[in-house]
Enzyme design. Sequence first.
Site, PDB file in Angstrom:
ATOM      1  N   CYS A 141      64.315  50.416  36.729  1.00  0.00           N
ATOM      2  CA  CYS A 141      64.482  50.027  35.531  1.00  0.00           C
ATOM      3  C   CYS A 141      66.032  49.740  35.066  1.00  0.00           C
ATOM      4  CB  CYS A 141      63.707  50.792  34.718  1.00  0.00           C
ATOM      5  SG  CYS A 141      64.011  50.728  32.656  1.00  0.00           S
ATOM      6  N   TYR A 156      56.705  43.380  50.248  1.00  0.00           N
ATOM      7  CA  TYR A 156      56.351  42.252  49.468  1.00  0.00           C
ATOM      8  C   TYR A 156      57.943  41.485  49.390  1.00  0.00           C
ATOM      9  CZ  TYR A 156      51.790  43.557  47.923  1.00  0.00           C
ATOM     10  OH  TYR A 156      50.783  43.746  47.840  1.00  0.00           O
ATOM     11  N   ARG A 179      57.217  38.834  52.032  1.00  0.00           N
ATOM     12  CA  ARG A 179      56.255  37.903  51.499  1.00  0.00           C
ATOM     13  C   ARG A 179      57.018  36.870  50.730  1.00  0.00           C
ATOM     14  NH1 ARG A 179      51.243  40.315  50.278  1.00  0.00           N
ATOM     15  NH2 ARG A 179      50.835  38.419  49.232  1.00  0.00           N
ATOM     16  N   CYS A 220      66.523  52.465  31.687  1.00  0.00           N
ATOM     17  CA  CYS A 220      66.782  53.726  32.044  1.00  0.00           C
ATOM     18  C   CYS A 220      67.264  54.096  33.479  1.00  0.00           C
ATOM     19  CB  CYS A 220      65.485  54.483  31.868  1.00  0.00           C
ATOM     20  SG  CYS A 220      64.420  54.291  33.211  1.00  0.00           S
ATOM     21  N   HIS A 268      46.210  37.579  39.612  1.00  0.00           N
ATOM     22  CA  HIS A 268      47.013  38.615  40.527  1.00  0.00           C
ATOM     23  C   HIS A 268      48.595  38.697  40.577  1.00  0.00           C
ATOM     24  CE1 HIS A 268      43.069  38.575  43.110  1.00  0.00           C
ATOM     25  NE2 HIS A 268      42.848  39.083  41.611  1.00  0.00           N
TER      26      HIS A 268
HETATM   27  C1  BJW Z   1      41.222  27.598  53.869  1.00  0.00           C
HETATM   28  C2  BJW Z   1      42.258  27.089  54.755  1.00  0.00           C
HETATM   29  C3  BJW Z   1      42.654  25.831  54.273  1.00  0.00           C
HETATM   30  C4  BJW Z   1      41.993  29.175  55.206  1.00  0.00           C
HETATM   31  N1  BJW Z   1      42.139  25.004  53.299  1.00  0.00           N
HETATM   32  N2  BJW Z   1      40.650  26.642  53.080  1.00  0.00           N
HETATM   33  C5  BJW Z   1      36.869  49.885  46.102  1.00  0.00           C
HETATM   34  C6  BJW Z   1      38.102  50.340  46.280  1.00  0.00           C
HETATM   35  C7  BJW Z   1      38.974  49.778  45.299  1.00  0.00           C
HETATM   36  C8  BJW Z   1      38.553  49.005  44.639  1.00  0.00           C
HETATM   37  C9  BJW Z   1      37.367  48.305  44.739  1.00  0.00           C
HETATM   38  C10 BJW Z   1      36.209  48.717  45.510  1.00  0.00           C
HETATM   39  N3  BJW Z   1      35.386  48.154  45.675  1.00  0.00           N
HETATM   40  C11 BJW Z   1      35.556  46.991  44.837  1.00  0.00           C
HETATM   41  C12 BJW Z   1      36.657  46.950  44.210  1.00  0.00           C
HETATM   42  C13 BJW Z   1      37.231  46.050  43.018  1.00  0.00           C
HETATM   43  C14 BJW Z   1      38.354  45.334  43.916  1.00  0.00           C
HETATM   44  C15 BJW Z   1      37.752  44.394  44.924  1.00  0.00           C
HETATM   45  O1  BJW Z   1      37.003  43.282  44.525  1.00  0.00           O
HETATM   46  N4  BJW Z   1      37.448  44.910  46.244  1.00  0.00           N
HETATM   47  C16 BJW Z   1      36.620  44.014  47.092  1.00  0.00           C
HETATM   48  C17 BJW Z   1      37.917  43.567  48.223  1.00  0.00           C
HETATM   49  C18 BJW Z   1      35.768  44.955  47.697  1.00  0.00           C
HETATM   50  N5  BJW Z   1      39.239  44.697  42.783  1.00  0.00           N
HETATM   51  C19 BJW Z   1      40.181  45.303  42.364  1.00  0.00           C
HETATM   52  O2  BJW Z   1      40.593  46.487  42.441  1.00  0.00           O
HETATM   53  C20 BJW Z   1      40.875  44.306  41.190  1.00  0.00           C
HETATM   54  N6  BJW Z   1      40.895  45.239  39.974  1.00  0.00           N
HETATM   55  C21 BJW Z   1      39.944  45.696  39.280  1.00  0.00           C
HETATM   56  O3  BJW Z   1      38.530  45.461  39.641  1.00  0.00           O
HETATM   57  O4  BJW Z   1      39.884  46.376  38.110  1.00  0.00           O
HETATM   58  C22 BJW Z   1      39.027  47.046  37.688  1.00  0.00           C
HETATM   59  C23 BJW Z   1      39.785  48.023  36.568  1.00  0.00           C
HETATM   60  C24 BJW Z   1      39.730  47.746  35.165  1.00  0.00           C
HETATM   61  C25 BJW Z   1      40.155  48.791  34.394  1.00  0.00           C
HETATM   62  C26 BJW Z   1      41.005  49.414  34.895  1.00  0.00           C
HETATM   63  C27 BJW Z   1      41.387  49.485  35.945  1.00  0.00           C
HETATM   64  C28 BJW Z   1      40.649  48.828  36.976  1.00  0.00           C
HETATM   65  C29 BJW Z   1      42.078  44.016  41.519  1.00  0.00           C
HETATM   66  C30 BJW Z   1      42.083  43.123  42.768  1.00  0.00           C
HETATM   67  C31 BJW Z   1      43.538  42.693  43.259  1.00  0.00           C
HETATM   68  C32 BJW Z   1      43.790  42.168  44.534  1.00  0.00           C
HETATM   69  N7  BJW Z   1      44.809  41.842  44.927  1.00  0.00           N
HETATM   70  C33 BJW Z   1      45.087  41.122  46.434  1.00  0.00           C
HETATM   71  C34 BJW Z   1      46.406  41.562  46.690  1.00  0.00           C
HETATM   72  C35 BJW Z   1      47.650  41.022  45.557  1.00  0.00           C
HETATM   73  C36 BJW Z   1      49.042  41.279  45.971  1.00  0.00           C
HETATM   74  C37 BJW Z   1      49.219  40.660  47.153  1.00  0.00           C
HETATM   75  O5  BJW Z   1      49.196  39.331  47.269  1.00  0.00           O
HETATM   76  O6  BJW Z   1      49.651  41.284  48.247  1.00  0.00           O
HETATM   77  O7  BJW Z   1      44.952  39.682  46.015  1.00  0.00           O
HETATM   78  S1  BJW Z   1      43.968  41.434  47.420  1.00  0.00           S
HETATM   79  C38 BJW Z   1      44.219  39.761  48.304  1.00  0.00           C
HETATM   80  O8  BJW Z   1      42.676  39.286  48.087  1.00  0.00           O
HETATM   81  C39 BJW Z   1      44.834  38.935  47.367  1.00  0.00           C
HETATM   82  C40 BJW Z   1      44.218  37.900  47.105  1.00  0.00           C
HETATM   83  O9  BJW Z   1      44.528  37.198  45.751  1.00  0.00           O
HETATM   84  C41 BJW Z   1      42.741  38.595  47.173  1.00  0.00           C
HETATM   85  C42 BJW Z   1      41.684  37.161  47.370  1.00  0.00           C
HETATM   86  O10 BJW Z   1      41.879  36.689  48.741  1.00  0.00           O
HETATM   87  P1  BJW Z   1      41.565  35.270  48.884  1.00  0.00           P
HETATM   88  O11 BJW Z   1      42.610  34.421  48.385  1.00  0.00           O
HETATM   89  O12 BJW Z   1      40.272  35.054  48.931  1.00  0.00           O
HETATM   90  O13 BJW Z   1      42.241  35.000  50.472  1.00  0.00           O
HETATM   91  P2  BJW Z   1      41.199  35.403  51.647  1.00  0.00           P
HETATM   92  O14 BJW Z   1      42.078  35.616  52.915  1.00  0.00           O
HETATM   93  O15 BJW Z   1      40.160  36.445  51.434  1.00  0.00           O
HETATM   94  O16 BJW Z   1      40.336  34.133  51.970  1.00  0.00           O
HETATM   95  C43 BJW Z   1      41.049  32.811  52.381  1.00  0.00           C
HETATM   96  C44 BJW Z   1      40.045  31.797  52.272  1.00  0.00           C
HETATM   97  O17 BJW Z   1      40.671  30.551  52.462  1.00  0.00           O
HETATM   98  C45 BJW Z   1      38.973  31.969  53.412  1.00  0.00           C
HETATM   99  O18 BJW Z   1      37.714  31.866  52.752  1.00  0.00           O
HETATM  100  C46 BJW Z   1      39.320  31.076  54.515  1.00  0.00           C
HETATM  101  O19 BJW Z   1      38.482  30.435  55.231  1.00  0.00           O
HETATM  102  C47 BJW Z   1      39.889  29.912  53.716  1.00  0.00           C
HETATM  103  N8  BJW Z   1      40.915  28.901  54.217  1.00  0.00           N
HETATM  104  N9  BJW Z   1      42.500  28.367  55.530  1.00  0.00           N
HETATM  105  C48 BJW Z   1      40.830  25.699  52.814  1.00  0.00           C
HETATM  106  N10 BJW Z   1      43.704  25.217  55.004  1.00  0.00           N
END
Ligand code: BJW
Length: 295
Positions: free
Chosen positions: A189, A78, A81, A192, A132
Amino acid sequence: MTSPSSTDAELDEEQLASFHDHLKKSTRVLALLGAGLSAASGLPTFRGVEGLWRTHDPFSLATPEAFDADPALVWQFYSSRRQMASSAQPNAAHYALARLATKMPGFQALSQNVDGLSERANHPQKQLQLLHGTLFENPILPALAVPTLGIAPAQHRTSEGAAEHENELDISDINVPLPFITIDDLPRCPKCKQRLLRPGVVWFGESLPGPVLDEVETFIDADKIDLILVIGTSARVTPAADYIKQARERGARVCVVNLNTDDRPVGRRNKDWFFQGDAAAIVPALLMPITEACP
Ligand code: BJW
């Protein structure tokens, strides 16, 4: 299928005119933003061909369990990043969305990005929900200020030769050794002095920030929604992706901007718009009737 970036001139004129007609009548608009928005600023996406999750295992880096197992590795990931995001500049799409927000009080952007670029484009804070979290929440110690994203898998990490390689880390080479840091180098922290601080981002399996969820729910429940823009996201991660369906249920038409024709949200309808190409080129052209209008 992925194709080279579109320019304004390549946009389908009929689609663009139909989108502009609808935008001009819209007063309540959502935008779901993803990593593709920042691609033209030079930041990698997650799931694309050169995406972060292609070379880095998300379950070793972006889960609470990964942090418990190897906090130094996670902090290094991170920190680099954050370093990359700090060096990047907001692009024309970040600025166009920020301008839309200033012109349209009923516009809310729901950003999955943690890179700080929308904030640096002066997107009004009240109209930007960071689903996020952000890379910029906690201070970075000098030992963690690595120059670029040369994150190797844990088994490749070594302290040997780290100093002489420190300024040569290369994002394209995942086998370059990282500067060696120990758990004592990690931020703690300030009260602490014991508990390890963690990056301020939302990992898999974690709930999104409560106040952010409340803001989004309040907006969605308040009234009919005219439009949702889905920009540069694969829309695979929940609950973020669910907001598209929820917006539809409140009457919204859906407009997708993506480089990849396959990355359209599930449940596509005939009245949706799809603009293929680089968000940095397309978004300003889409929003022009509002962003360029006289006050
Ligand atoms: C262009 C372009 C250009 C390129 N112009 N376009 C099994 C295990 C664990 C969890 C789960 C599970 N099954 C389901 C889950 C839930 C899970 C989930 O959704 N998983 C799926 C992947 C299956 N979700 C979670 O766990 C979330 N929390 C949750 O559900 O909580 C429930 C809860 C309730 C109460 C108590 C406890 C829990 C949390 C999700 C957090 C996601 N975190 C990340 C990392 C963040 C930190 C970091 O940056 O490292 O967030 S993962 C990553 O994916 C990041 C992003 O924000 C997120 C979305 O990705 P994004 O932005 O869509 O990127 P890409 O690469 O996927 O797509 C890019 C797009 O751009 C593509 O389409 C390209 O074509 C396009 N593109 N260039 C226009 N120039």
